[in-house]
Design an enzyme around this catalytic site. Structure first.
Site, PDB file in Angstrom:
ATOM      1  N   ARG A  37       0.824  -1.225   0.000  1.00 40.79           N
ATOM      2  CA  ARG A  37       0.000   0.000   0.000  1.00 40.79           C
ATOM      3  C   ARG A  37       0.852   1.267   0.000  1.00 40.79           C
ATOM      4  NH1 ARG A  37      -4.830  -2.161   3.978  1.00 40.79           N
ATOM      5  NH2 ARG A  37      -6.135  -2.924   2.282  1.00 40.79           N
ATOM      6  N   LYS A 182     -18.923 -16.221   3.192  1.00 37.03           N
ATOM      7  CA  LYS A 182     -20.323 -16.063   3.587  1.00 37.03           C
ATOM      8  C   LYS A 182     -21.216 -15.430   2.527  1.00 37.03           C
ATOM      9  CE  LYS A 182     -20.436 -14.904   8.288  1.00 37.03           C
ATOM     10  NZ  LYS A 182     -20.216 -13.739   9.167  1.00 37.03           N
ATOM     11  N   GLY A 330      -9.920  -8.647  -0.313  1.00 36.00           N
ATOM     12  CA  GLY A 330      -8.584  -8.848   0.247  1.00 36.00           C
ATOM     13  C   GLY A 330      -8.068 -10.260   0.038  1.00 36.00           C
ATOM     14  N   GLY A 353     -14.103  -3.481   1.402  1.00 30.36           N
ATOM     15  CA  GLY A 353     -15.437  -3.028   1.796  1.00 30.36           C
ATOM     16  C   GLY A 353     -15.984  -1.952   0.871  1.00 30.36           C
TER      17      GLY A 353
HETATM   18  P1  ADP Z   1     -12.539 -11.674  -0.074  1.00 32.33           P
HETATM   19  O1  ADP Z   1     -11.641 -11.187   1.045  1.00 32.33           O
HETATM   20  O2  ADP Z   1     -11.794 -11.884  -1.354  1.00 32.33           O
HETATM   21  O3  ADP Z   1     -13.771 -10.819  -0.233  1.00 32.33           O
HETATM   22  P2  ADP Z   1     -13.876 -13.520   1.682  1.00 32.33           P
HETATM   23  O4  ADP Z   1     -13.300 -12.802   2.862  1.00 32.33           O
HETATM   24  O5  ADP Z   1     -15.318 -13.408   1.440  1.00 32.33           O
HETATM   25  O6  ADP Z   1     -13.060 -13.133   0.348  1.00 32.33           O
HETATM   26  O7  ADP Z   1     -13.588 -15.086   1.823  1.00 32.33           O
HETATM   27  C1  ADP Z   1     -12.283 -15.599   1.864  1.00 32.33           C
HETATM   28  C2  ADP Z   1     -12.212 -16.836   2.704  1.00 32.33           C
HETATM   29  O8  ADP Z   1     -13.194 -17.785   2.336  1.00 32.33           O
HETATM   30  C3  ADP Z   1     -10.879 -17.514   2.541  1.00 32.33           C
HETATM   31  O9  ADP Z   1     -10.146 -17.397   3.736  1.00 32.33           O
HETATM   32  C4  ADP Z   1     -11.226 -18.961   2.229  1.00 32.33           C
HETATM   33  O10 ADP Z   1     -10.459 -19.898   2.965  1.00 32.33           O
HETATM   34  C5  ADP Z   1     -12.677 -19.058   2.650  1.00 32.33           C
HETATM   35  N1  ADP Z   1     -13.386 -20.132   1.945  1.00 32.33           N
HETATM   36  C6  ADP Z   1     -13.471 -20.322   0.616  1.00 32.33           C
HETATM   37  N2  ADP Z   1     -14.152 -21.451   0.331  1.00 32.33           N
HETATM   38  C7  ADP Z   1     -14.508 -21.988   1.522  1.00 32.33           C
HETATM   39  C8  ADP Z   1     -15.226 -23.172   1.896  1.00 32.33           C
HETATM   40  N3  ADP Z   1     -15.700 -24.004   0.983  1.00 32.33           N
HETATM   41  N4  ADP Z   1     -15.406 -23.399   3.214  1.00 32.33           N
HETATM   42  C9  ADP Z   1     -14.925 -22.547   4.133  1.00 32.33           C
HETATM   43  N5  ADP Z   1     -14.235 -21.423   3.851  1.00 32.33           N
HETATM   44  C10 ADP Z   1     -14.035 -21.137   2.557  1.00 32.33           C
HETATM   45 MG    MG Z   2     -11.816 -11.324   3.177  1.00 31.81          MG
END
Ligand code: ADP
Ligand code: MG
Length: 375
Positions: A37, A182, A330, A353
């Site tokens: 960053r 989620k 992230g 976010g």
């Molecule tokens: P981002 O930061 O890109 O928006 P998220 O924070 O929503 O992504 O989700 C990332 C996390 O989701 C990762 O740490 C990954 O391990 C987890 N993840 C992905 N697939 C699964 C799964 N099938 N079961 C549990 N956790 C998962």
């Molecule tokens: Mg995340």
């Protein structure tokens, strides 16, 4: 579409300029960890110095509840000084002056007027360049910009233009790929983008709530019970693509036993931790033949090697797609870097976010306030 001024619209020579950057970096034992960053923020600051502005930069770092040395920007100033030819000083004038953590001030998060005045008082121009912070109405994002003439910095402008391409005038076929942990985190994005897209590919932990809503037994996979009803309506949408096969593990650990199964055959006691090879192939094909692709959320627990293939297949297909491709989030960005594929996409978004809120169709207060300044 964006009705704010940028640095191209102002002559900054001789002006005292306050830049709001995103210098929220990890600090490990008093030293900066990943300095991505800081390196990203520097070109804007250097360009201002070269245009003979007196440059001060501010940022939050972490979530301190008041002054706390563990969250000082002093190590950031030090690292910045190492990374640039210009002189960087902390709290004393230099080519670039780094201010102390904005969150050390009481009124920062409450956006009170006195705190905004403290940011505004010594400056002729405010440059908002912290995309990751514009969804928050704080004194250093909104309050200050109500007082001092304000423009969007190049990083912010790039982000808004890139992500804006998924909200209006999008090239088709238009594909959105969603994963991550989620459904509840991404529901706003699904609602806002589903009417616009040609197809929405769902993987990651969130796909198991969809599969459960379709009536599949998903074993110990992540399911958000409270989302089942909401998701039921979405699974009938012909644009929604769910996995046909998954990689399952017998526990939530890196060295769990794992196997590939069709989604209709997930045994009790097992959990889905990645999309399967058939699904990965299908998703990759749909991505490659798209004109616009936005991807947020890993397809599986990519942190563990046995559950990385789905995310890797999607990441490679993004690179092979000849259309406009962007990645937000992230963990998704971390996955791309882990795979060494971060330069293969058209745009890698830095604001988790803020990016999601923009794609949810929400107004970003730190951007809206810039639109007051038209000259
Ligand atoms: P981002 O930061 O890109 O928006 P998220 O924070 O929503 O992504 O989700 C990332 C996390 O989701 C990762 O740490 C990954 O391990 C987890 N993840 C992905 N697939 C699964 C799964 N099938 N079961 C549990 N956790 C998962
Ligand atoms: Mg995340």
């Amino acid at each position: 579409m964006n009705r704010y001024l940028t640095l191209k619209d102002v002559d900054v020579s001789g002006l005292r300029v306050l830049v709001r950057s995103d210098l929220n970096v990890p600090i490990e034992e008093g030293h900066v960890g990943d300095d991505f960053r800081i390196r990203s923020a520097l070109p804007t600051l250097e360009r201002l110095v070269d245009s003979r502005a007196a440059v001060t930069v501010c940022s939050h770092l972490g979530r301190p509840k008041g002054p706390d040395p563990a969250f000082s920007l002093e190590p950031v100033a030090k690292r910045m000084d190492e990374l640039t030819e210009r002189t960087v000083s902390f709290n004393t004038p230099g080519d670039i002056t780094v201010m102390e953590n904005t969150r050390f001030l009481d009124g920062e998060t409450a956006n009170d007027r006195e705190t905004a005045d403290r940011f505004a008082d010594d400056f002729d121009l405010f440059v908002q360049d912290a995309f990751g912070s514009v969804h928050r109405a704080h004194a250093s994002t909104v309050g200050v910009a109500e007082i001092v003439k304000s423009v969007a910095g190049p990083l912010l402008d790039d982000e808004l233009k890139a992500l804006g391409r998924f909200l209006a005038d999008t090239d088709h076929p238009y594909t959105v790929v969603l994963g991550g942990a989620k459904v509840s985190d991404k529901l706003g994005v699904i609602d806002n983008l589903l009417p616009k897209v040609d197809r929405m590919l769902i993987g990651g932990g969130m796909c198991f709530t969809f599969l459960a809503a379709q009536g599949h037994e998903v074993g110990d996979s992540l399911v958000e019970e409270s989302m089942l009803d909401t998701v039921k309506d979405l699974v009938h949408e012909t644009k929604t693509f769910l996995p046909s096969d998954v990689v399952i593990g017998d526990s939530f650990t890196a060295d769990s036993k794992h196997q590939v199964k069709p989604v209709s055959e997930i045994p009790e006691g097992w959990m889905g931790l990645d999309i399967g090879p058939d699904t990965a192939g299908q998703f990759a094909g749909l991505i490659r033949e798209s004109a616009s692709v936005f991807w947020n959320g890993p397809m599986g627990v990519f942190e563990w090697e046995p559950y990385r293939s789905g995310t890797e297949a999607v990441a490679r297909a993004m690179g092979e797609c000849e259309g406009f491709t962007a990645v937000g989030g992230g963990d998704s960005a971390a996955a791309l870097r882990l795979l060494g594929l971060e330069t293969t996409v058209s745009h890698l978004s830095t604001g988790g976010g803020a990016g999601l809120e923009l794609l949810e169709g929400k107004i970003l207060p730190g951007v809206a306030v810039l639109e007051r300044w038209t000259q």
